[in-house]
Motif scaffolding. Structure first.
Motif, PDB file in Angstrom:
ATOM      1  N   ALA A 165       0.838  -1.135   0.176  1.00  0.00           N
ATOM      2  CA  ALA A 165      -0.057  -0.283   0.012  1.00  0.00           C
ATOM      3  C   ALA A 165       0.952   1.368   0.140  1.00  0.00           C
ATOM      4  CB  ALA A 165      -1.081   0.164   1.206  1.00  0.00           C
ATOM      5  N   LEU A 166       0.790   1.921  -1.183  1.00  0.00           N
ATOM      6  CA  LEU A 166       1.666   3.226  -1.144  1.00  0.00           C
ATOM      7  C   LEU A 166       1.008   4.491  -1.270  1.00  0.00           C
ATOM      8  CD1 LEU A 166       3.965   1.619  -3.794  1.00  0.00           C
ATOM      9  CD2 LEU A 166       4.641   1.720  -1.547  1.00  0.00           C
ATOM     10  N   THR A 167       1.572   5.557  -0.723  1.00  0.00           N
ATOM     11  CA  THR A 167       0.981   6.992  -0.787  1.00  0.00           C
ATOM     12  C   THR A 167       1.653   7.773  -1.706  1.00  0.00           C
ATOM     13  OG1 THR A 167       0.199   6.531   1.340  1.00  0.00           O
ATOM     14  CG2 THR A 167      -0.079   8.873   0.606  1.00  0.00           C
ATOM     15  N   THR A 168       1.237   8.569  -2.592  1.00  0.00           N
ATOM     16  CA  THR A 168       1.679   9.381  -3.566  1.00  0.00           C
ATOM     17  C   THR A 168       2.462  10.724  -2.314  1.00  0.00           C
ATOM     18  OG1 THR A 168       0.847   8.948  -5.236  1.00  0.00           O
ATOM     19  CG2 THR A 168       1.824  10.857  -5.466  1.00  0.00           C
ATOM     20  N   GLY A 169       3.445  10.873  -2.678  1.00  0.00           N
ATOM     21  CA  GLY A 169       4.125  12.234  -1.827  1.00  0.00           C
ATOM     22  C   GLY A 169       4.449  13.358  -2.658  1.00  0.00           C
ATOM     23  N   ARG A 170       5.105  13.043  -3.985  1.00  0.00           N
ATOM     24  CA  ARG A 170       5.315  14.104  -4.786  1.00  0.00           C
ATOM     25  C   ARG A 170       5.270  13.320  -6.208  1.00  0.00           C
ATOM     26  NH1 ARG A 170      10.736  17.632  -5.359  1.00  0.00           N
ATOM     27  NH2 ARG A 170      11.788  15.504  -5.689  1.00  0.00           N
ATOM     28  N   ALA A 171       4.671  13.991  -7.386  1.00  0.00           N
ATOM     29  CA  ALA A 171       4.433  13.553  -8.686  1.00  0.00           C
ATOM     30  C   ALA A 171       5.219  14.611  -9.508  1.00  0.00           C
ATOM     31  CB  ALA A 171       3.237  13.111  -9.115  1.00  0.00           C
ATOM     32  N   ILE A 172       5.953  14.463 -10.519  1.00  0.00           N
ATOM     33  CA  ILE A 172       6.433  15.199 -11.555  1.00  0.00           C
ATOM     34  C   ILE A 172       6.238  14.576 -12.795  1.00  0.00           C
ATOM     35  CG2 ILE A 172       8.624  16.227 -12.341  1.00  0.00           C
ATOM     36  CD1 ILE A 172       9.881  15.696  -9.641  1.00  0.00           C
ATOM     37  N   GLY A 173       5.522  15.575 -13.537  1.00  0.00           N
ATOM     38  CA  GLY A 173       5.202  15.058 -15.148  1.00  0.00           C
ATOM     39  C   GLY A 173       3.968  15.970 -15.514  1.00  0.00           C
ATOM     40  N   PRO A 174       3.314  15.649 -16.660  1.00  0.00           N
ATOM     41  CA  PRO A 174       3.652  14.535 -17.229  1.00  0.00           C
ATOM     42  C   PRO A 174       4.597  14.337 -18.440  1.00  0.00           C
ATOM     43  CG  PRO A 174       1.709  15.444 -18.141  1.00  0.00           C
ATOM     44  CD  PRO A 174       2.066  16.452 -17.043  1.00  0.00           C
ATOM     45  N   GLU A 175       5.125  13.466 -18.924  1.00  0.00           N
ATOM     46  CA  GLU A 175       6.052  13.590 -20.185  1.00  0.00           C
ATOM     47  C   GLU A 175       5.310  12.437 -21.088  1.00  0.00           C
ATOM     48  OE1 GLU A 175      10.251  11.629 -21.724  1.00  0.00           O
ATOM     49  OE2 GLU A 175      10.098  11.659 -19.258  1.00  0.00           O
ATOM     50  N   ARG A 176       4.782  13.246 -22.234  1.00  0.00           N
ATOM     51  CA  ARG A 176       4.121  12.399 -23.064  1.00  0.00           C
ATOM     52  C   ARG A 176       5.039  11.505 -23.974  1.00  0.00           C
ATOM     53  NH1 ARG A 176      -1.588  14.277 -25.227  1.00  0.00           N
ATOM     54  NH2 ARG A 176      -2.057  13.410 -23.201  1.00  0.00           N
ATOM     55  N   ILE A 177       4.796  10.396 -24.265  1.00  0.00           N
ATOM     56  CA  ILE A 177       5.589   9.704 -25.288  1.00  0.00           C
ATOM     57  C   ILE A 177       4.628   8.986 -26.280  1.00  0.00           C
ATOM     58  CG2 ILE A 177       7.139   7.804 -25.717  1.00  0.00           C
ATOM     59  CD1 ILE A 177       8.421   8.375 -22.913  1.00  0.00           C
ATOM     60  N   CYS A 178       4.754   9.202 -27.510  1.00  0.00           N
ATOM     61  CA  CYS A 178       3.836   8.785 -28.659  1.00  0.00           C
ATOM     62  C   CYS A 178       4.686   7.685 -29.233  1.00  0.00           C
ATOM     63  CB  CYS A 178       3.784   9.915 -29.699  1.00  0.00           C
ATOM     64  SG  CYS A 178       2.878  11.316 -29.159  1.00  0.00           S
ATOM     65  N   PRO A 179       3.743   6.768 -29.730  1.00  0.00           N
ATOM     66  CA  PRO A 179       4.467   5.526 -30.317  1.00  0.00           C
ATOM     67  C   PRO A 179       5.226   5.851 -31.518  1.00  0.00           C
ATOM     68  CG  PRO A 179       1.955   5.154 -29.952  1.00  0.00           C
ATOM     69  CD  PRO A 179       2.415   6.585 -29.653  1.00  0.00           C
ATOM     70  N   GLN A 224       5.710   8.357  -0.109  1.00  0.00           N
ATOM     71  CA  GLN A 224       5.681   8.264   1.442  1.00  0.00           C
ATOM     72  C   GLN A 224       6.456   7.275   2.225  1.00  0.00           C
ATOM     73  OE1 GLN A 224       2.393   9.728   3.585  1.00  0.00           O
ATOM     74  NE2 GLN A 224       2.218  11.482   2.101  1.00  0.00           N
ATOM     75  N   GLU A 225       6.358   5.941   1.473  1.00  0.00           N
ATOM     76  CA  GLU A 225       7.176   5.080   1.863  1.00  0.00           C
ATOM     77  C   GLU A 225       8.555   4.791   1.390  1.00  0.00           C
ATOM     78  OE1 GLU A 225       2.753   4.701   2.209  1.00  0.00           O
ATOM     79  OE2 GLU A 225       4.151   4.956   0.505  1.00  0.00           O
ATOM     80  N   GLY A 226       8.976   5.605   0.409  1.00  0.00           N
ATOM     81  CA  GLY A 226      10.254   5.794   0.094  1.00  0.00           C
ATOM     82  C   GLY A 226      10.461   5.229  -1.389  1.00  0.00           C
ATOM     83  N   ARG A 227       9.538   4.530  -2.000  1.00  0.00           N
ATOM     84  CA  ARG A 227       9.614   4.078  -3.321  1.00  0.00           C
ATOM     85  C   ARG A 227       9.500   5.352  -4.202  1.00  0.00           C
ATOM     86  NH1 ARG A 227      10.981  -1.536  -4.235  1.00  0.00           N
ATOM     87  NH2 ARG A 227      10.080  -2.489  -2.222  1.00  0.00           N
ATOM     88  N   ARG A 228      10.197   5.315  -5.384  1.00  0.00           N
ATOM     89  CA  ARG A 228      10.374   6.248  -6.414  1.00  0.00           C
ATOM     90  C   ARG A 228      10.192   5.450  -7.776  1.00  0.00           C
ATOM     91  NH1 ARG A 228      15.286   8.349  -7.386  1.00  0.00           N
ATOM     92  NH2 ARG A 228      14.404  10.212  -8.064  1.00  0.00           N
ATOM     93  N   LEU A 229       8.872   5.574  -8.193  1.00  0.00           N
ATOM     94  CA  LEU A 229       8.202   4.894  -9.258  1.00  0.00           C
ATOM     95  C   LEU A 229       8.258   5.684 -10.529  1.00  0.00           C
ATOM     96  CD1 LEU A 229       5.366   2.810  -7.232  1.00  0.00           C
ATOM     97  CD2 LEU A 229       8.013   2.208  -7.656  1.00  0.00           C
ATOM     98  N   TRP A 230       8.006   5.010 -11.590  1.00  0.00           N
ATOM     99  CA  TRP A 230       7.884   5.552 -12.896  1.00  0.00           C
ATOM    100  C   TRP A 230       6.588   5.010 -13.350  1.00  0.00           C
ATOM    101  CZ3 TRP A 230      10.082   4.771 -18.402  1.00  0.00           C
ATOM    102  CH2 TRP A 230      10.155   6.206 -18.974  1.00  0.00           C
ATOM    103  N   LEU A 231       5.539   5.768 -13.322  1.00  0.00           N
ATOM    104  CA  LEU A 231       4.157   5.383 -13.753  1.00  0.00           C
ATOM    105  C   LEU A 231       3.859   6.176 -15.177  1.00  0.00           C
ATOM    106  CD1 LEU A 231       4.340   5.065 -10.537  1.00  0.00           C
ATOM    107  CD2 LEU A 231       1.870   5.523 -10.726  1.00  0.00           C
TER     108      LEU A 231
END
Length: 492
Positions: free
Chosen positions: A433-447, A469-476
């Motif tokens: 269970a993860l909680t978003t602390g900070r989000a940077i984006g969006p970066e739009r990528i086309c095929p 907030q749990e320390g994970r830095r993910l790419w969504l």
């Protein structure tokens, strides 16, 4: 003159060298041509006799050729392979004389002075050449004369044997282009009414020299023998092999290593003199019972340093079966690559040498192809932004900076809950269970529309860098055309 013997030269011209080589590998009945792309157009590069009979010629566009001959079959030409094949023909021609050189991209020149009697005379020698080449499927035109220029002219414009000392009589009726003149010079001479070699020889020299320079008359004098023209034989490629015959049989690994050390002391100076390094070495151990064993060493980088090469042989010799003893050693560099002298830094060079030696040592155990590294690729698609290449056959990219930050770990997209365009505040991923602390984006990528990629058929993606907030830095990423969220990577 050569010790009182008149000089005699043979010119071999292969007008269909490329197509003959291709048809030897894959015989085809009917019109056939090789094509090569020139100036954004596919043009006929070489063709067989059946295609010429249909009115096709070298240089015409492939579309025009298909219009003239709908049954035309074709392949793409490979000029480097044709030149390698011509080198093979050159080696074959040394059976007739030791002085064989290349004549352009489709011919050979032979100095047969003093060797014709070994084949029953000039006529018998040329007949044997023609028969052997015909059995090999090669089209050839042969000319023989006192000079290189006369032989060239006969091969390409007349064929035949010029009697000794009568070059003008033999080539006088040939067009001026037979003198190896440029196309512009040949056309200009024809406009002046000088169409034959005999007519050029009878024309006053001073006006010709003022108008065309000395080149035209020099070619005439060379063909007639008034000016010398040498024939330089093609040098044989260097052979990187040495051998050692022992006075007494040996069987210990230490003794074998000592023998290899002595052979490396002879081989490496040859490599250094040619500015090449060995990429593959093979040691053949000849035993007393006439059997032999081979130990092959593949290197991560070309080397010609005996002190670095010698220790790499130890692992290959562990399974050595000496039998009743080893009495012969032979060391050969079977694959070499250019290794020119270069200015190096003693610190960086030492580190790189140690890494290359480590790759070579590991490669002897698991294979050089199995030691790989990641290299950047020119693509904005995450899955295509890198390639995997064998470390032994690639160089690391030390100063690569992507335009946007990319995760250290990249994996297949994993869905998470959420359908709004903004990153979800809370979500579950891999039973966490993860909680978003900070989000940077969006970066739009086309095929990349020019590539067929199943993973990107759904359309564009909006990527976000999410710090939880749990320390994970993910790419969504979010897919607007079919609302949904996915996790594809993790930052360090």
């Amino acid at each position: 003159m050569f010790d009182g013997i008149e000089r005699r030269v043979v010119s071999l011209w292969f007008p269909r060298l490329a197509s003959d080589r291709a048809l030897r590998l894959n015989p085809i009945d009917g019109p056939f041509a090789l094509t090569l792309k020139e100036n954004n157009a596919n043009r006929i590069y070489c063709l067989n006799a059946a295609a010429e009979a249909q009115g096709l010629h070298k240089g015409m566009t492939y579309s025009d050729a298909r219009a003239f001959c709908p049954d035309l079959r074709s392949h793409v030409a490979h000029p480097p392979e044709d030149q390698r094949f011509l080198q093979g023909l050159r080696r074959w021609a040394t059976r007739y004389c030791p002085w064989v050189g290349l004549e352009g991209e489709d011919g050979l020149v032979l100095d047969i002075t003093g060797s014709t009697h070994l084949f029953g005379g000039e006529g018998a020698m040329l007949a044997q050449m023609r028969n052997r080449l015909a059995r090999a499927g090669m089209t050839v035109r042969i000319g023989l004369g006192d000079t290189r220029g006369a032989a060239w002219a006969l091969a390409r414009h007349g064929e035949g044997i010029a009697p000794a000392g009568a070059m003008l009589d033999a080539i006088g009726s040939l067009p001026v282009a037979a003198l190896r003149l440029g196309a512009e010079t040949s056309v200009a001479l024809q406009r002046l009414g000088i169409r034959k070699v005999r007519e050029l020889a009878a024309t006053p020299r001073a006006p010709l020299t003022r108008r065309f320079g000395p080149a035209a008359l020099m070619r005439l004098d060379q063909a007639l023998g008034d000016q010398p023209e040498e024939i330089s034989p093609q040098a044989e490629p260097p052979h990187y092999g040495v051998r050692l015959t022992l006075p007494e049989p040996i069987g210990l690994i230490g003794d074998v290593m000592a023998g290899i050390q002595g052979l490396l002391g002879q081989l490496c100076p040859k490599l250094q003199a040619q500015e090449v390094g060995a990429r593959r070495l093979c040691v053949t151990l000849g035993r007393v019972d006439r059997d032999s064993q081979q130990v092959e060493l593949r290197l991560a980088r070309p080397l010609h340093d005996p002190h670095r090469i010698l220790p790499l042989f130890e692992r290959g010799l562990k399974d050595l079966d000496a039998g009743f003893g080893i009495e012969r050693l032979r060391l050969e560099a079977t694959v070499v690559e250019p290794l020119p002298a270069r200015q190096i830094n003693h610190v960086s060079a030492g580190r790189k040498d140690k890494l290359d030696d480590l790759i070579s040592r590991l490669g002897t155990r698991v294979g050089l192809e199995n030691i790989q590294r990641f290299l950047p690729a020119d693509s904005h698609i995450p899955e295509r932004s890198f390639i995997i290449s064998p470390a032994a056959y690639s160089e690391p990219v030390r100063h690569w900076c992507p335009a946007r930050p990319r995760p250290v770990v990249l994996f297949a997209p994993e869905p998470i809950a959420g359908r709004t365009p903004h990153p979800p505040q809370r979500f579950r991923w891999r039973r966490m269970a993860l909680t978003t602390g900070r989000a940077i984006g969006p970066e739009r990528i086309c095929p990349e529309w020019w590539l067929e990629d199943e993973a990107w058929r759904s359309g564009l993606r909006d990527y976000w860098r999410v710090e939880t907030q749990e320390g994970r830095r993910l790419w969504l990423f979010f897919t607007p055309q079919a609302p949904g969220w996915f996790v594809q990577g993790e930052f360090a």
